[in-house]
Design an enzyme around this catalytic site. Sequence first.
Site, PDB file in Angstrom:
ATOM      1  N   PRO A  47       0.778  -3.063   1.564  1.00 44.57           N
ATOM      2  CA  PRO A  47      -0.056  -4.267   1.571  1.00 44.57           C
ATOM      3  C   PRO A  47      -0.680  -4.457   0.187  1.00 44.57           C
ATOM      4  CG  PRO A  47      -1.177  -2.484   2.708  1.00 44.57           C
ATOM      5  CD  PRO A  47       0.127  -1.915   2.242  1.00 44.57           C
ATOM      6  N   ASP A  58      -2.074  -1.376  -4.139  1.00 42.85           N
ATOM      7  CA  ASP A  58      -1.947  -1.063  -2.714  1.00 42.85           C
ATOM      8  C   ASP A  58      -3.349  -1.079  -2.085  1.00 42.85           C
ATOM      9  OD1 ASP A  58      -1.646   0.186  -0.261  1.00 42.85           O
ATOM     10  OD2 ASP A  58      -0.098   1.573  -0.997  1.00 42.85           O
ATOM     11  N   HIS A  59      -3.580  -2.036  -1.203  1.00 44.09           N
ATOM     12  CA  HIS A  59      -4.925  -2.227  -0.670  1.00 44.09           C
ATOM     13  C   HIS A  59      -5.361  -1.090   0.250  1.00 44.09           C
ATOM     14  CE1 HIS A  59      -8.540  -4.402  -0.069  1.00 44.09           C
ATOM     15  NE2 HIS A  59      -8.051  -5.588  -0.391  1.00 44.09           N
ATOM     16  N   ARG A  60      -4.440  -0.250   0.677  1.00 42.92           N
ATOM     17  CA  ARG A  60      -4.832   0.892   1.509  1.00 42.92           C
ATOM     18  C   ARG A  60      -5.624   1.909   0.701  1.00 42.92           C
ATOM     19  NH1 ARG A  60       1.043   2.500   3.383  1.00 42.92           N
ATOM     20  NH2 ARG A  60       1.262   2.159   1.142  1.00 42.92           N
TER      21      ARG A  60
END
Length: 452
Positions: free
Chosen positions: A250, A424-426
């Site tokens: 994401p 990476d938004h995680r």
Amino acid sequence: MDIKVPDIGDFKDVPVIEIFVKPGDFVEAETPLVSLESDKATMDVPSSAAGVVKEVKVKLGDRISEGSIVVVLEAAQTAAAPAAKPAAAPAPTAAAAPAATQAVMAPTPTGEVCDIRPTEAEPTSAPAAISMPTPAEMLAAEGGTKAHASPSVRAFARELGVDVARVPGTGPKGRITQADVQAFVKGAMATLSGATATGGVSPRLTSGGLDLLPWPQVDFAKFGPIEVKPLSRIKKISGPNLARNWVMIPAVTYHEDADITDLEALRVQLNKENEKSGIKVTMLAFIIKAVVAALKKYPDLNSSLDGENQVFKNYWHIGFAADTPNGLMVPVLKNADQKGVVQIAQETSDLAKKAREGKLGPADMQGATFTISSVGGIGSTSFSPIVNAPEVAILGVSKSSMKPVWDGKQFVPRLTVPLSLSADHRVIDGALATRFNAYLAQLLGDFRRVML
Ligand code: CAO
């Protein structure tokens, strides 16, 4: 009967690197018995007849030449018919064995493995269940070199539907062994079952994968003349990796402008002064240096996600996308933190040259902790680069241009380079990504800060 090394051209005293049979094994004609490897090439020595192995006459590391006895075989017509082929017999089968009976060694320009006997066409893509290599593994397969594996290991991989080019080798000089192929398959199966059973790393891949419409089937020729060309090997391999990264990560892209007016003036000045040295200091080299300083301040961007852990790397290896006639390659500048801008410029230029000449080795493309994709030499005002898993961020650099900037009293022309950071938004939330970008722009705006 004695099975001997056949005519292998000028090669002599070639070390035995793998033995595929043991006494009691039944072999077909053409079944590989041992693998030999010189510093230039590798090959299997096939059995010239069917039968039961009575004695193996060579050991690992023995150096053998044409005429050396490899095994003593009780030929099939005199041997008692075996109940069944031994289960432990190594991968090669008569079906997978090449048609030619004479083993041939062929040196390659890169010194890599080259089996030039006729072989079945290798599948260019593995089934979905096992097409989960890391980008490093995938890219390691590129660079104009062939995967380093003996023909029998290739045959084994073919049987399992594995593209051997995607398997990381753990043997001497990175050679791919049968165990590596098995480990690759096990790893891929585990990854897949993890992703489907628990939701894995991506909620978009839960229970059975993406629920998508089938790919449109269109008869293009109905609408006008067409020409069909196969994708390049690099594209065939990189495509599934890019698709995986696109779907599973994401990622959000954050844009920032950096004022490089002073830095560009310094770069031009340095290049004028050092004209005779032949080394051109590039903007990419300055950006790499500044990126490393920003990564040190924001180490989350120099990390990887490993299940529920985050792996922080205390080394700074920077990958950079290089456009080559065969497609996109990502050479890696190692230990960028320990190098000055001039050295970085020299090494990136050497690596880009190697990439264009198809001479990158696997080591040149492994270990990146962060990647930069600079298309500024070509154009672009902004773009969204795809994160190069297992890294968590990638920086896109577009073309610099003069822009009017308000200095509090008036608009002044400033040379501005657009930066696009996909993260990476995680692991990296928006505030952190924006802080990183802002800091990077600050460093490029006043390069003296890199030393702080
Ligand atoms: N803005 C404006 N001009 C730029 C620039 C930028 N951001 N970056 C480079 N330039 C200029 C250089 O100054 C150079 O100009 P001069 O010849 O007048 O000095 C010219 O563009 C060519 O630069 P270069 O490409 O030789 O050198 P580089 O260090 O900037 O880049 C490399 C090296 C390997 C990154 C580049 O050659 C390349 O392959 N870029 C494409 C990468 C790519 O395909 N990315 C997409 C990946 S995702 O699909």
